[in-house]
Design an enzyme around this catalytic site. Structure first.
Site, PDB file in Angstrom:
ATOM      1  N   GLY A   1       4.012   4.073  13.036  1.00 36.13           N
ATOM      2  CA  GLY A   1       4.712   2.827  13.386  1.00 36.13           C
ATOM      3  C   GLY A   1       4.210   2.279  14.712  1.00 36.13           C
TER       4      GLY A   1
ATOM      5  CD  GLU B   1      14.138   0.998   8.096  1.00 34.74           C
ATOM      6  OE1 GLU B   1      14.619   2.019   8.614  1.00 34.74           O
ATOM      7  OE2 GLU B   1      14.718  -0.098   8.115  1.00 34.74           O
TER       8      GLU B   1
ATOM      9  CE  LYS C   1      -1.686   2.692   3.076  1.00 34.66           C
ATOM     10  NZ  LYS C   1      -1.553   3.983   2.376  1.00 34.66           N
TER      11      LYS C   1
ATOM     12  CD  GLU D   1      10.430  12.873  10.682  1.00 30.44           C
ATOM     13  OE1 GLU D   1       9.331  12.362  10.922  1.00 30.44           O
ATOM     14  OE2 GLU D   1      11.329  12.288  10.058  1.00 30.44           O
TER      15      GLU D   1
ATOM     16  N   GLY E   1       7.464   4.929   7.481  1.00 26.33           N
ATOM     17  CA  GLY E   1       6.610   6.093   7.693  1.00 26.33           C
ATOM     18  C   GLY E   1       6.939   6.734   9.020  1.00 26.33           C
ATOM     19  CB  SER E   2       5.143   9.225  11.010  1.00 26.54           C
ATOM     20  OG  SER E   2       3.901   8.569  11.133  1.00 26.54           O
ATOM     21  CB  THR E   3       7.973   7.687  15.285  1.00 28.21           C
ATOM     22  OG1 THR E   3       9.289   7.615  14.701  1.00 28.21           O
ATOM     23  CG2 THR E   3       8.006   7.030  16.649  1.00 28.21           C
TER      24      THR E   3
ATOM     25  CB  CYS F   1      13.568   9.214   7.062  1.00 22.22           C
ATOM     26  SG  CYS F   1      14.642   8.289   5.956  1.00 22.22           S
TER      27      CYS F   1
END
Ligand code: NAD
Length: 487
Positions: free
Chosen positions: A241, A259, A183, A390, A236-238, A293
């Site tokens: 995640g 990641e 996706k 971030e 993607g973002s933390t 990133c």
């Protein structure tokens, strides 16, 4: 060398790619071009049924094609053909990328697409070289470790370098003998759909590569929770995640690679070649307008050289040329969306209202699209979001230090540990920094990835679990089975 193009003339394929069919669906999320804010397409929102169709197709294709069981060199050869087709269609893929994302056409063709093809070849070559082992055991036994594919891998990618992220997920999974359902980000699905179609043309069996479209909460969540997804690979973002870990833990236990985000420090010691450091640091923050990133967003510099360095950095950061991503002379990107530019404004404005100084930039550019000025912020409060979060924009903060230990302490981030830069001509000092900094990647006297795909990438701390690229990415797409035979 890529050419400028007219975005209105490019046909955008849109639909879920399942088996060998594009399931056209033009309803869904309205998409705007980052370069001018104009609506140009919409991305369908696949529900659990479409995810189930893709996963079932992948599972059946593994069985009928024998993809994971065939002579490994066959996978190698067919993946090389896939890379050939991606190179041959580089201009077209680059155009799809540059309309929807923030990547300028010159970079999407010559860097993103070219490197994706190279990385497919890198993993293709691993298929017949990496395997299990025969291990020392009691003389009456034969002990073996077999390495086997998982089955169907579920992958989710972000919008910042879409084709490259798709390659990072697809290539090791396929070389290792799995099928994949991916996706892509709902903002940038086009290049992923296109390369999935090329996979079939290259000879990868229908159903081994599938793409489902939609957002994270519906499509992404259905994909990771599907009972036939054996492994999850996410970039993607933390924040997302963490949501993915929670969702998987509440449905079914399965391995995952995450990641995630970063807030990477760049430490400049006084012995550094300041011109080189300024060029590298500017490059890291200006690439994709800070939307990578590993963007080196926290400059930590010895107070004795900071005055001189600021002039060099400001000059380097303002030497870029902003323009629509379809103009081959542009080398400075817009940010991805109206939402993202508003977020950057909020964070920078808050820092300035708390007393920070914008040495350069500090506001959006006066032009169409979502362009933000290259920005250097000094005097940022310790707990300000500008220093802690971030930002994912062209914004770098500056902190000065008096001695080495203070530099290391400033480099520590409470949550992130993705990458770091160290600039020093003193080898011992550079090595002390390499060992001390908590990050999954450290670059010394340079900043940014090279084309050495053998180097794994991934974060320490909340920047991730597991690695993309390198042998580790291939191995993480295989599972190990211990076998003991009584002789
Ligand atoms: P995001 O986390 O918002 O979305 C990434 C993907 O996850 C999208 O496809 C999205 O639809 C999906 N998603 C979101 N929430 C989900 C959920 N709850 N369940 C399942 N799927 C979900 O990130 P983004 O804004 O697209 O990308 C930027 C982020 O990606 C930054 O944090 C950046 O650092 C990170 N990133 C990391 C790496 C790396 O290698 N570490 C590389 C590129 C980008």
């Amino acid at each position: 060398m890529a050419s400028s193009f007219k975005p209105e003339l490019v046909e955008m394929p849109i639909g879920h790619w399942i088996g060998d069919r594009l399931i056209i669906d033009s309803s869904g999320i309205e998409l705007q071009r980052p370069s001018d804010g104009i609506n140009y397409a919409s991305c369908p929102l696949g529900g659990p049924e479409i995810v189930d169709q893709a996963v079932s197709t992948a599972k059946a294709a593994l069985k009928t094609s024998g993809w994971g069981m065939r002579r490994p060199r066959e996978r190698t050869e067919v993946m090389h053909r896939w890379a050939d087709l991606i190179v041959a269609e580089g201009e077209k893929i680059g155009q799809l990328e540059s309309i929807s994302s923030s990547r300028p056409i010159a970079q999407s063709v010559s860097i993103d697409v070219a490197v994706t093809a190279e990385q497919i070849r890198f993993f293709a070559e691993m298929a017949d070289k990496e395997g299990g082992d025969v291990v020392p055991t009691d003389g009456n036994h034969l002990g073996m470790i077999l390495s086997e594919p998982y089955g169907v891998v579920g992958a989710i990618t972000p919008w910042n370098v879409p084709v490259s992220m798709a390659g990072w997920k697809m290539a090791p999974a396929l070389a290792a003998g799995n099928a994949i359902v991916l996706k892509p980000s709902e903002l940038t699905p086009f290049s992923t759909i296109y390369i999935a179609q090329l996979a079939i043309k290259a000879g990868i069996p229908a159903g081994i590569v599938n793409v489902v479209l939609g957002d994270g909460m519906t499509t992404g969540a259905s994909l990771i929770a599907h009972s036939d997804i054996a492994k999850v690979s996410f970039t993607g973002s933390t924040l997302a995640g963490g949501a993915i870990m929670k969702k998987i833990a509440s449905t079914q236990i399965k391995p995952m690679t995450l990641e995630l985000g970063g807030k990477s420090p760049q430490i400049v010691f006084p012995s550094a070649d300041l011109k080189v450091a300024a060029r590298c640091i500017a490059g890291s923050i200006m690439l994709n307008a800070g939307q990578t990133c590993v963007a080196g967003t926290r400059l930590i510099i010895d107070q004795r050289v900071s005055g001189e360095f600021m002039g060099l950095l400001a000059a380097a950061m303002t030497s870029y040329h902003a323009g629509p991503t379809w103009d081959a002379t542009s080398n400075y990107s817009p940010v991805i969306s109206a939402h993202q530019i508003a977020r950057i404004e909020t964070i920078v404005d808050a820092a300035v209202s708390e007393g920070a100084e914008a040495i350069i930039g500090g506001k959006r550019m006066d032009r169409d699209g979502y362009f933000y000025e290259p920005t250097i912020l000094s005097g940022v409060e310790k707990d300000s979001p500008a220093l802690v979060e971030e930002i994912f924009g062209p914004v770098i903060t500056v902190q000065t230090f008096g001695d080495e230990e203070e530099a290391f302490e400033l480099s520590d981030h409470p949550t992130y540990g993705l990458a770091a830069g160290v600039f020093s001509k003193d080898l011992s000092q550079a090595m002390r920094a390499v060992k001390r900094v908590e990050a999954g990647t450290v670059w010394v006297n340079r900043y940014g990835r090279s084309r050495d795909h053998i180097l794994p990438t991934g974060g320490y701390k909340a920047s991730g679990i597991g690695k993309d690229l390198g042998k580790e990415a291939y191995k993480s797409n295989r599972r190990l089975k211990s076998v003991l035979i009584e002789i």
